[in-house]
Design a protein around this motif. Structure first.
Motif, PDB file in Angstrom:
ATOM      1  N   LEU A 129       7.196  -0.411   0.717  1.00  0.00           N
ATOM      2  CA  LEU A 129       5.943  -0.822   1.349  1.00  0.00           C
ATOM      3  C   LEU A 129       4.755  -0.499   0.446  1.00  0.00           C
ATOM      4  CD1 LEU A 129       4.427  -2.016   3.737  1.00  0.00           C
ATOM      5  CD2 LEU A 129       4.462   0.252   4.799  1.00  0.00           C
ATOM      6  N   ALA A 130       4.748   0.677  -0.150  1.00  0.00           N
ATOM      7  CA  ALA A 130       3.663   1.034  -1.071  1.00  0.00           C
ATOM      8  C   ALA A 130       3.639   0.085  -2.263  1.00  0.00           C
ATOM      9  CB  ALA A 130       3.829   2.482  -1.537  1.00  0.00           C
ATOM     10  N   ALA A 131       4.805  -0.272  -2.774  1.00  0.00           N
ATOM     11  CA  ALA A 131       4.897  -1.188  -3.916  1.00  0.00           C
ATOM     12  C   ALA A 131       4.427  -2.589  -3.540  1.00  0.00           C
ATOM     13  CB  ALA A 131       6.330  -1.222  -4.436  1.00  0.00           C
ATOM     14  N   ILE A 132       4.839  -3.063  -2.386  1.00  0.00           N
ATOM     15  CA  ILE A 132       4.438  -4.403  -1.934  1.00  0.00           C
ATOM     16  C   ILE A 132       2.930  -4.443  -1.704  1.00  0.00           C
ATOM     17  CG2 ILE A 132       4.631  -6.082  -0.047  1.00  0.00           C
ATOM     18  CD1 ILE A 132       7.629  -5.172   0.175  1.00  0.00           C
ATOM     19  N   ARG A 133       2.393  -3.401  -1.104  1.00  0.00           N
ATOM     20  CA  ARG A 133       0.932  -3.350  -0.896  1.00  0.00           C
ATOM     21  C   ARG A 133       0.182  -3.375  -2.226  1.00  0.00           C
ATOM     22  NH1 ARG A 133       0.878   1.146   3.875  1.00  0.00           N
ATOM     23  NH2 ARG A 133       1.034  -0.304   5.621  1.00  0.00           N
ATOM     24  N   ARG A 134       0.665  -2.637  -3.205  1.00  0.00           N
ATOM     25  CA  ARG A 134      -0.006  -2.617  -4.499  1.00  0.00           C
ATOM     26  C   ARG A 134       0.105  -3.990  -5.182  1.00  0.00           C
ATOM     27  NH1 ARG A 134       0.754   2.295  -8.501  1.00  0.00           N
ATOM     28  NH2 ARG A 134      -0.341   3.279  -6.765  1.00  0.00           N
ATOM     29  N   THR A 135       1.254  -4.613  -5.091  1.00  0.00           N
ATOM     30  CA  THR A 135       1.438  -5.950  -5.674  1.00  0.00           C
ATOM     31  C   THR A 135       0.505  -6.943  -5.004  1.00  0.00           C
ATOM     32  OG1 THR A 135       3.727  -5.497  -6.293  1.00  0.00           O
ATOM     33  CG2 THR A 135       3.112  -7.810  -6.052  1.00  0.00           C
ATOM     34  N   ALA A 136       0.405  -6.870  -3.685  1.00  0.00           N
ATOM     35  CA  ALA A 136      -0.483  -7.768  -2.942  1.00  0.00           C
ATOM     36  C   ALA A 136      -1.944  -7.535  -3.337  1.00  0.00           C
ATOM     37  CB  ALA A 136      -0.285  -7.568  -1.438  1.00  0.00           C
ATOM     38  N   GLN A 137      -2.323  -6.286  -3.459  1.00  0.00           N
ATOM     39  CA  GLN A 137      -3.692  -5.942  -3.861  1.00  0.00           C
ATOM     40  C   GLN A 137      -3.991  -6.470  -5.266  1.00  0.00           C
ATOM     41  OE1 GLN A 137      -4.358  -1.712  -4.250  1.00  0.00           O
ATOM     42  NE2 GLN A 137      -6.578  -1.951  -4.101  1.00  0.00           N
TER      43      GLN A 137
END
Length: 189
Positions: free
Chosen positions: A51-59
């Motif tokens: 989830l942290a990785a996906i959020r950073r990728t999305a950001q």
């Protein structure tokens, strides 16, 4: 870079390459150069780290797209800039590829940043199309939300076509075709 950041970056890379199921905690730890204790010290487990990785990728995607879409120029020039910007076409979109991952799609929590990012992009593009309509750049019959969906579909579909053929030409052709359809009207007959 902190251990937490190394773990997130490793997970981002592995999710893009292998998907959620193919990304094991051991692979993340090896890629990040971090031990199991470090991983579980910073994150509750693989879903939390993903989830942290996906959020950073999305950001990151929002930042990259935002810089192009917020650049000076006409609506058409900004859309063109977005479609033609440099990207690693053969790797695909790191956010879009997550929509093909059954584990991500099945998890409301993991899917949320993906959905939010796509909705943000569509909204931003629709706003730019509306600006173009307001300035008389585009055919007044265009529906901003429909055109925004078409732009996103062209980019994501272009990635798929490029990956399938092993060539960026399919992506480039899709972008050129859409830009031809969106080209500002001229009064010449």
């Amino acid at each position: 870079m902190s251990t937490s950041d190394r773990l997130i970056e490793a997970t981002r890379e592995l999710l893009w390459e292998r998907g959620y199921v193919g990304t094991s905690p051991k692979a993340i730890q090896q890629h990040a150069g971090a031990g199991q204790g470090s991983m579980y010290h910073h994150f509750a487990g693989k879903p939390d780290l993903a989830l942290a990785a996906i959020r950073r990728t999305a950001q990151e995607l929002r930042g990259t797209a935002g810089r192009v879409l917020d650049a000076p120029g006409s609506a058409y020039e900004r859309i063109s800039g977005y479609l033609l910007r440099e990207r690693d076409v053969l790797r695909g979109c790191p956010v879009g590829r997550l929509t093909m991952d059954p584990e991500v799609v099945a998890s409301e929590e993991l899917r949320a940043p993906v959905e939010e990012t796509i909705a943000w992009l569509r909204g931003r593009l629709a706003g730019i199309v509306q600006e173009g309509l307001d300035r008389g750049e585009f055919d007044r019959r265009l529906v901003p939300e429909d055109i925004a969906a078409s732009i996103v579909a062209t980019v994501q579909g272009g990635y798929v076509l490029a990956r399938a053929s092993g060539s960026t030409e399919a992506f480039d052709a899709a972008a050129r075709g859409l830009l031809t359809l969106l080209a500002p009207r001229t009064d010449a007959t």
